[in-house]
Write a protein that holds these residues in place. Sequence first.
Motif, PDB file in Angstrom:
ATOM      1  N   GLU A 164     -19.410  73.749  39.819  1.00 15.71           N
ATOM      2  CA  GLU A 164     -19.649  72.896  38.659  1.00 15.71           C
ATOM      3  C   GLU A 164     -20.519  73.592  37.626  1.00 15.71           C
ATOM      4  O   GLU A 164     -20.535  73.206  36.456  1.00 15.71           O
ATOM      5  CB  GLU A 164     -20.304  71.585  39.112  1.00 15.71           C
ATOM      6  CG  GLU A 164     -19.399  70.749  40.015  1.00 15.71           C
ATOM      7  CD  GLU A 164     -20.060  69.453  40.453  1.00 15.71           C
ATOM      8  OE1 GLU A 164     -21.256  69.265  40.120  1.00 15.71           O
ATOM      9  OE2 GLU A 164     -19.390  68.642  41.110  1.00 15.71           O
ATOM     10  N   GLY A 215     -21.986  75.776  51.258  1.00 21.07           N
ATOM     11  CA  GLY A 215     -22.233  74.783  50.219  1.00 21.07           C
ATOM     12  C   GLY A 215     -23.323  73.828  50.649  1.00 21.07           C
ATOM     13  O   GLY A 215     -23.658  73.734  51.841  1.00 21.07           O
ATOM     14  N   GLU A 216     -23.881  73.140  49.689  1.00 22.31           N
ATOM     15  CA  GLU A 216     -24.971  72.196  49.965  1.00 22.31           C
ATOM     16  C   GLU A 216     -24.406  70.818  50.318  1.00 22.31           C
ATOM     17  O   GLU A 216     -23.511  70.314  49.642  1.00 22.31           O
ATOM     18  CB  GLU A 216     -25.880  72.086  48.750  1.00 22.31           C
ATOM     19  CG  GLU A 216     -27.057  71.136  48.950  1.00 22.31           C
ATOM     20  CD  GLU A 216     -27.944  71.047  47.730  1.00 22.31           C
ATOM     21  OE1 GLU A 216     -28.306  69.923  47.331  1.00 22.31           O
ATOM     22  OE2 GLU A 216     -28.250  72.114  47.150  1.00 22.31           O
ATOM     23  N   GLN A 234     -20.146  65.489  52.846  1.00 19.69           N
ATOM     24  CA  GLN A 234     -19.631  65.833  51.514  1.00 19.69           C
ATOM     25  C   GLN A 234     -20.386  67.070  51.048  1.00 19.69           C
ATOM     26  O   GLN A 234     -21.588  67.024  50.786  1.00 19.69           O
ATOM     27  CB  GLN A 234     -19.840  64.675  50.534  1.00 19.69           C
ATOM     28  CG  GLN A 234     -19.282  64.968  49.143  1.00 19.69           C
ATOM     29  CD  GLN A 234     -19.417  63.776  48.213  1.00 19.69           C
ATOM     30  OE1 GLN A 234     -19.178  62.644  48.601  1.00 19.69           O
ATOM     31  NE2 GLN A 234     -19.829  64.044  46.976  1.00 19.69           N
ATOM     32  N   VAL A 235     -19.666  68.187  50.978  1.00 21.27           N
ATOM     33  CA  VAL A 235     -20.286  69.476  50.657  1.00 21.27           C
ATOM     34  C   VAL A 235     -19.965  69.840  49.211  1.00 21.27           C
ATOM     35  O   VAL A 235     -18.800  69.820  48.794  1.00 21.27           O
ATOM     36  CB  VAL A 235     -19.782  70.578  51.613  1.00 21.27           C
ATOM     37  CG1 VAL A 235     -20.530  71.884  51.354  1.00 21.27           C
ATOM     38  CG2 VAL A 235     -19.975  70.145  53.069  1.00 21.27           C
ATOM     39  N   ASN A 236     -20.995  70.179  48.446  1.00 19.23           N
ATOM     40  CA  ASN A 236     -20.841  70.472  47.031  1.00 19.23           C
ATOM     41  C   ASN A 236     -19.844  71.611  46.802  1.00 19.23           C
ATOM     42  O   ASN A 236     -19.998  72.717  47.310  1.00 19.23           O
ATOM     43  CB  ASN A 236     -22.207  70.858  46.441  1.00 19.23           C
ATOM     44  CG  ASN A 236     -22.143  71.071  44.945  1.00 19.23           C
ATOM     45  OD1 ASN A 236     -21.269  70.549  44.262  1.00 19.23           O
ATOM     46  ND2 ASN A 236     -23.074  71.859  44.410  1.00 19.23           N
ATOM     47  N   GLY A 237     -18.785  71.317  46.033  1.00 16.54           N
ATOM     48  CA  GLY A 237     -17.784  72.311  45.684  1.00 16.54           C
ATOM     49  C   GLY A 237     -16.732  72.554  46.741  1.00 16.54           C
ATOM     50  O   GLY A 237     -15.750  73.252  46.499  1.00 16.54           O
ATOM     51  N   SER A 291     -30.948  75.242  49.454  1.00 16.55           N
ATOM     52  CA  SER A 291     -30.452  76.029  48.307  1.00 16.55           C
ATOM     53  C   SER A 291     -31.543  76.184  47.290  1.00 16.55           C
ATOM     54  O   SER A 291     -32.509  75.453  47.244  1.00 16.55           O
ATOM     55  CB  SER A 291     -29.258  75.309  47.702  1.00 16.55           C
ATOM     56  OG  SER A 291     -29.626  74.017  47.263  1.00 16.55           O
ATOM     57  N   GLN A 331     -27.766  73.995  53.246  1.00 15.17           N
ATOM     58  CA  GLN A 331     -26.568  74.804  53.106  1.00 15.17           C
ATOM     59  C   GLN A 331     -25.869  74.895  54.466  1.00 15.17           C
ATOM     60  O   GLN A 331     -26.496  75.196  55.474  1.00 15.17           O
ATOM     61  CB  GLN A 331     -26.926  76.210  52.626  1.00 15.17           C
ATOM     62  CG  GLN A 331     -27.454  76.273  51.198  1.00 15.17           C
ATOM     63  CD  GLN A 331     -26.349  76.251  50.169  1.00 15.17           C
ATOM     64  OE1 GLN A 331     -25.262  76.742  50.407  1.00 15.17           O
ATOM     65  NE2 GLN A 331     -26.635  75.697  48.998  1.00 15.17           N
ATOM     66  N   GLU A 350     -24.269  67.096  50.173  1.00 17.38           N
ATOM     67  CA  GLU A 350     -24.734  66.120  49.183  1.00 17.38           C
ATOM     68  C   GLU A 350     -24.908  64.739  49.772  1.00 17.38           C
ATOM     69  O   GLU A 350     -25.794  63.985  49.369  1.00 17.38           O
ATOM     70  CB  GLU A 350     -23.743  66.053  48.013  1.00 17.38           C
ATOM     71  CG  GLU A 350     -23.644  67.349  47.219  1.00 17.38           C
ATOM     72  CD  GLU A 350     -22.713  67.232  46.038  1.00 17.38           C
ATOM     73  OE1 GLU A 350     -21.649  66.589  46.173  1.00 17.38           O
ATOM     74  OE2 GLU A 350     -23.053  67.770  44.965  1.00 17.38           O
ATOM     75  N   ARG A 351     -24.051  64.384  50.716  1.00 15.82           N
ATOM     76  CA  ARG A 351     -24.163  63.067  51.342  1.00 15.82           C
ATOM     77  C   ARG A 351     -23.487  63.087  52.705  1.00 15.82           C
ATOM     78  O   ARG A 351     -22.671  63.964  52.999  1.00 15.82           O
ATOM     79  CB  ARG A 351     -23.549  61.976  50.463  1.00 15.82           C
ATOM     80  CG  ARG A 351     -22.078  62.133  50.189  1.00 15.82           C
ATOM     81  CD  ARG A 351     -21.555  61.035  49.286  1.00 15.82           C
ATOM     82  NE  ARG A 351     -21.654  59.730  49.924  1.00 15.82           N
ATOM     83  CZ  ARG A 351     -21.255  58.600  49.356  1.00 15.82           C
ATOM     84  NH1 ARG A 351     -20.749  58.615  48.131  1.00 15.82           N
ATOM     85  NH2 ARG A 351     -21.352  57.458  49.996  1.00 15.82           N
TER      86      ARG A 351
END
Length: 223
Positions: free
Chosen positions: A109, A185-186, A202-205, A223, A98, A188-189
């Motif tokens: 999502e 945010g988490e 790339q942060v989720n959301g 998370s 995070q 992701e890549r």
Amino acid sequence: MSAISGLGAGNTTANNNTIAPNGATSAEGLSTMFLDLLVAQISHQNPLDPMDGTQYVSQLAEFANVESLQSLKIDSGKNLELQASQQALQATALIGKQVDVAADTILLEQAAPVKGAVNLGVEAQSVTVRLYNAQGQLMEQQELPFTGVGTLRFAFEQQEAGGYYVQADANINGKPQPLTTLLSGEVERVSVGSNKDDIILQVNGLGNHALLDTNQLAFGGNS
């Protein structure tokens, strides 16, 4: 003719050695080039009016400076490339973590809390954070406990999937002042942009954000 051919071949070899792997002239190549020019200069000088020896010393001193600068430039380039590689490697360790990024909108999502922080540069009488849905409806409002200058964290409990907007302001000397929000945010890549030093998370959301713009690891770690 054979002597001339042999000299030409030798010059070709010397010239090839002056090019470093990165396309720049190497320090060793500069040394070879300078010595070739110096020998040619001595060989073709006017014997009735030879060059003063101090001129050679001056040329050697100037060459030494150029050679040192060239070596420094090459070493600096290698160090920068190494640092960029190490930074990219360290950034991959953020996947699944995070992080806080400067943002005021988030797209969930699936149902999840909306968390983040605000930074206070001066003392305030109060700090208020509001959560709105995509239709502009106020979902929740929080008064953050104030402890002085620094970072104040907030968390809106489980929200349904969808888009949300976060707004924060501080009451300073009786006047509301807007605050920049940091949302969590988490990661992701991790990818490298057009510039090798441009590392993108790339942060989720929350979309894509440069590593250098990432404020800090969010409290709570994974998370």
